[in-house]
Write a protein that holds these residues in place. Structure first.
Motif, PDB file in Angstrom:
ATOM      1  N   GLY A 242      -4.381 -10.674   4.033  1.00  0.00           N
ATOM      2  CA  GLY A 242      -5.723 -11.687   4.370  1.00  0.00           C
ATOM      3  C   GLY A 242      -6.282 -12.436   5.037  1.00  0.00           C
ATOM      4  N   HIS A 243      -6.970 -12.799   5.973  1.00  0.00           N
ATOM      5  CA  HIS A 243      -7.873 -13.910   6.431  1.00  0.00           C
ATOM      6  C   HIS A 243      -8.026 -15.494   5.855  1.00  0.00           C
ATOM      7  N   ASP A 244      -7.368 -16.235   6.880  1.00  0.00           N
ATOM      8  CA  ASP A 244      -7.706 -17.676   6.901  1.00  0.00           C
ATOM      9  C   ASP A 244      -8.638 -18.221   7.353  1.00  0.00           C
TER      10      ASP A 244
ATOM     11  N   PRO B 152     -18.313 -17.944  19.017  1.00  0.00           N
ATOM     12  CA  PRO B 152     -18.236 -16.692  19.648  1.00  0.00           C
ATOM     13  C   PRO B 152     -16.098 -16.540  19.173  1.00  0.00           C
ATOM     14  N   CYS B 153     -16.462 -15.777  18.719  1.00  0.00           N
ATOM     15  CA  CYS B 153     -14.458 -15.608  18.932  1.00  0.00           C
ATOM     16  C   CYS B 153     -14.709 -13.670  18.710  1.00  0.00           C
ATOM     17  N   GLY B 154     -14.552 -13.598  17.887  1.00  0.00           N
ATOM     18  CA  GLY B 154     -14.741 -12.111  17.400  1.00  0.00           C
ATOM     19  C   GLY B 154     -13.385 -11.070  18.600  1.00  0.00           C
ATOM     20  N   LEU B 155     -12.350 -11.842  18.622  1.00  0.00           N
ATOM     21  CA  LEU B 155     -11.511 -11.082  19.211  1.00  0.00           C
ATOM     22  C   LEU B 155     -10.964 -10.173  18.695  1.00  0.00           C
ATOM     23  N   CYS B 156     -10.356 -10.520  17.014  1.00  0.00           N
ATOM     24  CA  CYS B 156     -10.617  -9.367  15.871  1.00  0.00           C
ATOM     25  C   CYS B 156     -10.751  -7.995  15.839  1.00  0.00           C
ATOM     26  N   GLN B 157     -11.920  -7.874  16.509  1.00  0.00           N
ATOM     27  CA  GLN B 157     -13.146  -6.958  16.125  1.00  0.00           C
ATOM     28  C   GLN B 157     -12.912  -6.132  17.313  1.00  0.00           C
TER      29      GLN B 157
ATOM     30  N   LYS C  24      -7.627 -21.304   9.200  1.00  0.00           N
ATOM     31  CA  LYS C  24      -7.800 -21.164  10.303  1.00  0.00           C
ATOM     32  C   LYS C  24      -8.520 -21.035  11.651  1.00  0.00           C
ATOM     33  N   CYS C  25      -9.447 -19.764  10.624  1.00  0.00           N
ATOM     34  CA  CYS C  25     -10.470 -18.967  12.208  1.00  0.00           C
ATOM     35  C   CYS C  25     -11.201 -19.908  12.506  1.00  0.00           C
ATOM     36  N   PHE C  26     -11.950 -20.817  11.812  1.00  0.00           N
ATOM     37  CA  PHE C  26     -13.351 -22.031  11.805  1.00  0.00           C
ATOM     38  C   PHE C  26     -12.080 -23.133  12.698  1.00  0.00           C
ATOM     39  N   ASP C  27     -10.970 -23.649  13.136  1.00  0.00           N
ATOM     40  CA  ASP C  27     -10.903 -24.322  13.318  1.00  0.00           C
ATOM     41  C   ASP C  27     -10.245 -23.976  14.958  1.00  0.00           C
ATOM     42  N   TYR C  28      -9.397 -22.818  14.784  1.00  0.00           N
ATOM     43  CA  TYR C  28      -9.728 -21.580  16.526  1.00  0.00           C
ATOM     44  C   TYR C  28     -10.839 -21.622  16.857  1.00  0.00           C
ATOM     45  N   ILE C  29     -11.884 -21.473  16.221  1.00  0.00           N
ATOM     46  CA  ILE C  29     -13.887 -21.442  16.598  1.00  0.00           C
ATOM     47  C   ILE C  29     -14.370 -22.827  17.486  1.00  0.00           C
TER      48      ILE C  29
ATOM     49  N   ARG D 269      -2.207  -8.403  14.622  1.00  0.00           N
ATOM     50  CA  ARG D 269      -1.531  -8.652  16.725  1.00  0.00           C
ATOM     51  C   ARG D 269      -2.885  -9.396  17.212  1.00  0.00           C
ATOM     52  N   ARG D 270      -4.200  -9.008  17.050  1.00  0.00           N
ATOM     53  CA  ARG D 270      -5.339  -9.323  18.132  1.00  0.00           C
ATOM     54  C   ARG D 270      -5.440 -10.683  17.641  1.00  0.00           C
ATOM     55  N   CYS D 271      -5.568 -10.995  16.612  1.00  0.00           N
ATOM     56  CA  CYS D 271      -6.063 -13.014  16.478  1.00  0.00           C
ATOM     57  C   CYS D 271      -4.735 -14.006  16.860  1.00  0.00           C
ATOM     58  N   PRO D 272      -5.219 -15.006  18.517  1.00  0.00           N
ATOM     59  CA  PRO D 272      -4.724 -15.681  18.869  1.00  0.00           C
ATOM     60  C   PRO D 272      -4.220 -16.453  17.828  1.00  0.00           C
ATOM     61  N   ALA D 273      -4.909 -17.003  16.990  1.00  0.00           N
ATOM     62  CA  ALA D 273      -4.739 -18.089  15.836  1.00  0.00           C
ATOM     63  C   ALA D 273      -3.979 -18.029  14.904  1.00  0.00           C
ATOM     64  N   ASP D 274      -3.582 -16.727  14.814  1.00  0.00           N
ATOM     65  CA  ASP D 274      -2.900 -16.202  13.444  1.00  0.00           C
ATOM     66  C   ASP D 274      -3.417 -16.618  11.917  1.00  0.00           C
ATOM     67  N   ALA D 275      -4.467 -16.188  12.493  1.00  0.00           N
ATOM     68  CA  ALA D 275      -5.486 -16.765  10.699  1.00  0.00           C
ATOM     69  C   ALA D 275      -5.910 -15.223  10.051  1.00  0.00           C
ATOM     70  N   ILE D 276      -4.536 -14.148  10.625  1.00  0.00           N
ATOM     71  CA  ILE D 276      -4.924 -12.997   9.863  1.00  0.00           C
ATOM     72  C   ILE D 276      -3.203 -12.811   9.740  1.00  0.00           C
ATOM     73  N   THR D 277      -3.089 -12.296   8.248  1.00  0.00           N
ATOM     74  CA  THR D 277      -1.637 -12.140   8.117  1.00  0.00           C
ATOM     75  C   THR D 277      -1.940 -10.837   7.003  1.00  0.00           C
TER      76      THR D 277
END
Ligand code: SF4
Ligand code: SF4
Length: 291
Positions: free
Chosen positions: A247-249, A275-280, A252-257, A236-244
């Motif tokens: 697991g971790h896509d 930087p991103c780290g919203l999921c941390q 998607k994470c790379f593109d959002y960052i 729920r913390r990932c704004p890019a829907d990179a975590i489902t």
């Protein structure tokens, strides 16, 4: 226990304590800074652990990730080509640098882009971490224990792993896992005793150290999702829907960052890095082992 074994243990303990002190002393200097004009530190108190250079998990990782992945002995040989050593003569020092409470509190308030403190720790704090890696390797080498920070080697790079996509040839997180710092979570971050809002560093050295016990059997034991089938807060913390749930896509994470958070931080905070780290943060494993 025989007396020479007792003596050997004592010497190892002294070396471990000295290494910890070198790391702590450097973290106490002004170089550990968010560079925001207040003298505020980028990182809290570090935590240090040790792995064997010949821990079989390194060879397993190489077989799993790809032939480009360095074992400790390979990284050491790149730094000391005229004096390579067998893996059994090497130790790996792994440390954690935790985000401060102030940085985590700011980041918890954000949902789309990183907070300024977080962006600063990613940029200035990681620059400090690079200095720390080199400082530790230099201190060890000067003390008679040749050492290298693999992440600082000129050949450190990201490659395409057949199984995992983009992967680096030295992994600070995997090293921390091998050294007993913690296990991976659903979002791929390493959950440590100080949580997931941390960064890592490591040095390979020709030194005899007692390896830190790994208080887990599996590589995902401390994640509530894998251990109990609960949580999923990082999804729920990932704004890019990179975590489902799968697991971790990474893509998607790379593109959002690359497309969102980095340009935002550059424009609004004047920082570099990615930087991103919203999921941390704002998750049960933010600053502790949730189990
Ligand atoms: S937030 Fe929950 S599901 Fe995600 S890594 Fe942490 S413990 Fe696991
Ligand atoms: S670092 Fe990646 S996975 Fe985590 S919140 Fe940002 S985009 Fe999502």
């Amino acid at each position: 226990m025989r007396s020479e074994e007792i003596l050997q243990d004592e010497v190892r303990g002294q070396k471990a304590a000295w290494i910890e002190q070198v790391i702590r002393d450097f973290c106490a200097t002004a170089a550990n800074s968010l560079e925001n004009g207040t003298g505020e530190k980028a990182w809290g108190e570090p935590r240090v652990a040790f792995a064997r250079g010949d821990d079989p998990l390194y060879e397993e990782l190489k077989a799993d990730i790809g032939p480009f992945f360095w074992t400790p002995a390979e990284a050491f040989a790149l730094a000391f080509p005229d004096a390579p050593l067998p893996a059994g003569r090497l130790a790996v020092i792994s440390y954690i640098l935790p985000q401060t409470e102030a940085t985590r509190a700011d980041q918890r308030r954000e949902n789309e882009v990183p907070a300024e403190r977080w962006a600063r720790s990613r940029f200035f704090g990681e620059a400090f971490n690079c200095e720390l890696r080199l400082h530790l390797a230099a201190a060890l080498t000067a003390a008679g224990f040749p050492a290298v920070a693999p992440e600082r080697l000129p050949g450190f790079a990201y490659r395409q792993s057949e199984r995992y996509g983009l992967a680096s040839n030295w992994s600070e997180r995997h090293t921390a896992w091998i050294a007993g710092h913690g296990t991976f979570g659903l979002s791929d971050g390493l959950i440590t005793e100080l949580g997931k809002a941390v960064r890592f560093g490591s040095v390979v050295a020709a030194i005899d150290l007692e390896p830190t016990p790994r208080p887990y059997a599996g590589h995902q034991d401390w994640c509530l999702w894998y251990a109990r089938g609960t949580c999923g807060a990082c999804i729920r913390r990932c704004p890019a829907d990179a975590i489902t749930e799968a697991g971790h896509d990474k893509q998607k994470c790379f593109d959002y960052i690359r497309n969102v958070t980095t340009p935002y931080a550059t424009e609004h905070y004047g920082t570099g890095a990615t930087p991103c780290g919203l999921c941390q943060v704002k998750i049960p494993c933010e600053a502790r082992n949730p189990l």
